[in-house]
Write an enzyme that holds these catalytic residues in place. Structure first.
Site, short mmCIF file in Angstrom:
data_model
loop_
_atom_site.label_atom_id
_atom_site.label_comp_id
_atom_site.label_asym_id
_atom_site.label_seq_id
_atom_site.Cartn_x
_atom_site.Cartn_y
_atom_site.Cartn_z
N SER A 113 0.80 -1.22 0.00
CA SER A 113 0.00 0.00 0.00
C SER A 113 0.84 1.27 0.00
O SER A 113 1.62 1.51 -0.90
CB SER A 113 -0.95 -0.04 1.19
OG SER A 113 -1.82 1.04 1.14
N HIS A 114 0.70 2.07 1.06
CA HIS A 114 1.36 3.36 1.14
C HIS A 114 2.76 3.26 1.74
O HIS A 114 3.45 4.27 1.89
CB HIS A 114 0.51 4.30 2.00
CG HIS A 114 0.21 3.68 3.33
ND1 HIS A 114 -0.64 2.61 3.44
CD2 HIS A 114 0.67 3.94 4.56
CE1 HIS A 114 -0.70 2.25 4.72
NE2 HIS A 114 0.09 3.04 5.42
N ASP A 279 -2.28 6.39 -3.55
CA ASP A 279 -1.17 5.68 -2.89
C ASP A 279 -0.58 4.60 -3.79
O ASP A 279 -0.91 4.51 -4.97
CB ASP A 279 -1.62 5.10 -1.55
CG ASP A 279 -2.59 3.94 -1.75
OD1 ASP A 279 -3.23 3.88 -2.82
OD2 ASP A 279 -2.70 3.09 -0.85
N ASP A 281 -0.97 1.37 -4.28
CA ASP A 281 -1.83 0.44 -5.02
C ASP A 281 -3.15 1.05 -5.47
O ASP A 281 -4.04 0.34 -5.93
CB ASP A 281 -2.07 -0.83 -4.20
CG ASP A 281 -2.74 -0.56 -2.87
OD1 ASP A 281 -2.51 0.52 -2.29
OD2 ASP A 281 -3.51 -1.41 -2.40
N ASP A 283 -5.73 2.53 -3.91
CA ASP A 283 -7.02 2.51 -3.21
C ASP A 283 -7.22 3.74 -2.33
O ASP A 283 -8.33 4.20 -2.13
CB ASP A 283 -7.25 1.21 -2.43
CG ASP A 283 -6.11 0.83 -1.49
OD1 ASP A 283 -5.15 1.63 -1.38
OD2 ASP A 283 -6.18 -0.24 -0.88
N ARG A 284 -6.14 4.32 -1.81
CA ARG A 284 -6.29 5.54 -0.99
C ARG A 284 -6.28 6.78 -1.87
O ARG A 284 -5.71 6.77 -2.96
CB ARG A 284 -5.12 5.68 -0.02
CG ARG A 284 -5.07 4.62 1.04
CD ARG A 284 -3.92 4.87 1.98
NE ARG A 284 -3.92 3.85 3.01
CZ ARG A 284 -3.52 4.05 4.26
NH1 ARG A 284 -3.04 5.21 4.63
NH2 ARG A 284 -3.57 3.06 5.13
N SER A 367 -8.41 6.94 7.03
CA SER A 367 -7.08 6.68 6.46
C SER A 367 -7.10 6.86 4.94
O SER A 367 -6.55 6.05 4.21
CB SER A 367 -6.63 5.28 6.84
OG SER A 367 -7.61 4.33 6.48
N LYS A 378 -11.67 0.03 -1.39
CA LYS A 378 -11.68 1.48 -1.49
C LYS A 378 -11.03 1.86 -2.82
O LYS A 378 -10.27 1.07 -3.38
CB LYS A 378 -10.98 2.12 -0.30
CG LYS A 378 -9.56 1.68 -0.01
CD LYS A 378 -9.11 2.35 1.26
CE LYS A 378 -7.67 2.02 1.61
NZ LYS A 378 -7.55 0.79 2.42
C1 G16 Z 1 -5.36 -0.70 5.29
C2 G16 Z 1 -6.79 -1.13 5.18
C3 G16 Z 1 -7.68 0.02 5.53
C4 G16 Z 1 -7.35 0.54 6.91
C5 G16 Z 1 -5.88 0.85 7.03
C6 G16 Z 1 -5.58 1.12 8.47
O1 G16 Z 1 -5.15 0.31 4.35
O2 G16 Z 1 -7.06 -1.57 3.85
O3 G16 Z 1 -9.00 -0.41 5.44
O4 G16 Z 1 -8.05 1.70 7.22
O5 G16 Z 1 -5.11 -0.25 6.59
O6 G16 Z 1 -4.26 0.98 8.73
P1 G16 Z 1 -3.72 0.91 10.21
O7 G16 Z 1 -4.14 -0.42 10.80
O8 G16 Z 1 -2.25 1.07 10.04
O9 G16 Z 1 -4.34 2.06 10.95
P2 G16 Z 1 -4.08 0.17 3.19
O10 G16 Z 1 -4.34 1.31 2.28
O11 G16 Z 1 -2.76 0.24 3.92
O12 G16 Z 1 -4.32 -1.19 2.59
#
Ligand code: G16
Length: 545
Positions: A113-114, A279, A281, A283-284, A367, A378
């Site tokens: 992800s990010h 981000d 991938d 989704d954000r 987030s 997302k």
């Molecule tokens: C992932 C999940 C999101 C979630 C986030 C929270 O995001 O897909 O639904 O809100 O983690 O992260 P943390 O547990 O660090 O607060 P992503 O975009 O990293 O896949």
């Protein structure tokens, strides 16, 4: 075709977190590490045999090597058809859509992800189920349990394949298809939003955009959708070529890491009128106007209040959902609209049942996540298109739309403070300390704010009645302020404490305060309650969003 049986021993650290298994690249490069985890997935996801698998990633370092390994293991496990993104690229929302469109048995997404990429950065694997959404906790728990008993894994003895050219070929009984990563997803966006209207406004010069792909996967998607299909000016998409190390940056769409975008939007009247970033991938997303940031919780509330204006959502919303730490701005809108607003644990997987059961149409997270029932992830580009479509309908700027929303529903000042790199046991003790205070906090007053309720959030899924406990300490105050504490589930080093702070202000004369100033009381109450100084010796958070 020869199928090799390779001996291995279990790794104790293969428990997936909030969103798949995330580790340092070097951990994934340990002999048998990736293969063991994949074997555990194939052991649990038995529907994959004879079915379709969607495969791709965000293009980070180790993406293509991992894809070659997955192809060999997928062939060994009798997958009948694998659709792989060209050059190994597929955004997370695109995978979700492809699974649904082609009735695939599941998808494997390679992304952290990010989190930063490159040889010293992070890597990750997510498995998405047949509904297109992230695998549920019971599935990932099962995968972890399997991973603890792996003694062999199976690998087809085949050469690496070229991922560069679209086309299809047979590997034993498996059809492998290298697909255009963008076209199916772009077609879906064109069905949802009024492209003709947006295109006309771009053409008139009244609308302009700067989209920062942050050297990650959304570059090709944004070029096709914003520049080619919507005719936004050439140069509207920046940092659009996916790179293995994201250009040395941190592909996290916030005001700190999307610096170049923020600078461009702050150039006065010559700046584009809408700015967005996505981000690793895809989704954000982050949405900004000229010199104006819209926090993701407000984005969800604004979308909910205005969705009926967009042709794709003109039938109205069945309901909405937000994760626990997301601000309650959307709750106010749902109340006015008379629709249900669900509060779920952190993680997109908790929205899946609500979407499948048609209880909700929109959902979002603090987030930088927003999405709808069009897929089960997302979706950053979807959210940007939603805003573009809204701007074309309202003929207002991002700032005007947001201020009008606050005037109608009140403003939820909101901020997240992250304390990173904490010793894991110290962080757990801090959370335990807070848990011990839950029983006695109700009725206590801090700096004039009286606690009305306090709990360790537990969620009962209304569809399958599964219970998820210990999702964060929630402290509610009588004046609608709120503090939430939880530990991140996506980090790869030590623990990260997230403190979510919120204060409601109905009076529009008070909607122009600096967010940190508006939240000053909540910030000091949170520090005092968590005993941050004594337990962690931290004066200030590492990141404020
Ligand atoms: C992932 C999940 C999101 C979630 C986030 C929270 O995001 O897909 O639904 O809100 O983690 O992260 P943390 O547990 O660090 O607060 P992503 O975009 O990293 O896949």
């Amino acid at each position: 075709m020869n199928i090799q049986q390779i001996s291995s021993v279990p790794f104790s650290d293969q428990k997936p977190g909030t969103s798949g298994l995330r580790k340092k690249v070097k951990v994934f490069q340990t002999a048998h590490y990736l293969e063991n985890f994949l074997q555990a997935i194939f052991n649990v996801a038995t529907d994959l045999k004879g079915g379709i698998l969607i495969l791709g990633g965000d293009g980070r370092y180790y993406n293509t090597e991992a894809i070659q390994t997955i192809l060999k293991m997928a062939v060994a496990h009798g997958i009948s058809h694998i659709k792989v993104g060209q050059n190994g690229l597929l955004s997370t929302p695109a995978v979700s859509h492809l699974i649904r469109k082609y009735s695939a048995a599941g998808g494997i997404i390679l992304s952290a992800s990010h989190n930063p990429g490159g040889p010293e950065g992070d890597f990750g694997i997510k498995f998405n189920s047949a509904n297109g959404g992230p695998a549920e906790t019971k599935f990932t728990d099962h995968v972890y349990a399997e991973s603890q008993h792996i003694t062999t894994y199976q690998l087809a003895e085949i050469d690496n394949v070229s991922l560069q050219t679209q086309g299809q070929f047979q590997l034993g009984d498996t059809l492998v298809e290298i697909i255009d990563p963008v076209s199916d997803y772009a077609d879906l966006m064109e069905q949802i939003f009024d492209f003709a209207k947006i295109k006309a406004l771009f053409k008139s010069g009244l609308l302009s955009i700067c989209f920062d792909a942050m050297h990650a996967v959304t570059g090709p998607y944004a070029n096709e959708i914003f520049q080619r299909r919507l005719n936004a000016a050439v140069g509207s998409v920046i940092n659009s070529i996916p790179q293995e190390d994201f250009g040395g940056g941190h592909p996290d769409p916030n005001l700190i890491y999307a610096k170049e975008l923020v600078e461009r939007l702050n150039q006065g009247k010559d700046a584009p009128n809408l700015g967005a970033a996505s981000d690793g991938d895809g989704d954000r997303y982050m949405l900004i106007g000229r010199n104006f940031f819209v926090n993701p919780s407000d984005c969800l509330a604004i979308m909910t209040a205005n969705a009926h204006l967009l042709s794709g959502y003109q039938l109205g919303l069945s309901g909405v959902a937000r994760s626990l730490p997301t601000s309650r701005a959307v709750d106010k809108v749902a109340e006015t609209l008379g629709i249900e607003c669900y509060e779920t644990p952190t993680g997109w997987k908790y929205f899946g049942n609500l979407l499948d059961d048609r209880r909700i149409t929109l959902c979002g997270e603090e987030s930088f996540g927003g999405g709808s029932d069009h897929i089960r992830e997302k979706d950053g580009i979807w959210a940007v298109l939603f805003w573009l479509n809204l701007v074309t309908i309202k003929h207002q700027s991002v700032e005007e739309i947001t201020r009008a929303h606050w005037a109608r529903f009140g403003r939820h000042y909101y901020s997240r403070h992250d304390y990173e790199g904490l010793d894991s046991s110290v962080a757990e003790q801090l959370m335990d300390g807070l848990r011990k205070r839950i029983e006695t906090l109700k009725g206590e007053t801090f700096a004039g704010h009286t606690v009305s309720d306090c709990d360790d959030f537990s969620y009962t899924d209304p569809v399958d009645h599964s219970v998820t406990e210990h999702q964060g300490i929630r402290i509610l105050f009588q004046d609608e302020s709120r503090i939430v504490f939880r530990l991140s589930g996506t980090g790869t080093e030590g623990a990260t404490l997230r403190v979510y702070l919120e204060r409601y202000e109905a009076d529009s004369a008070l909607h122009d305060l600096d967010t940190q100033v508006a939240l000053a009381d909540m910030i000091s109450i949170a520090r005092e309650l968590a005993e941050l100084k004594t337990r962690c010796d931290r004066e200030q958070p590492d990141i404020i969003t």
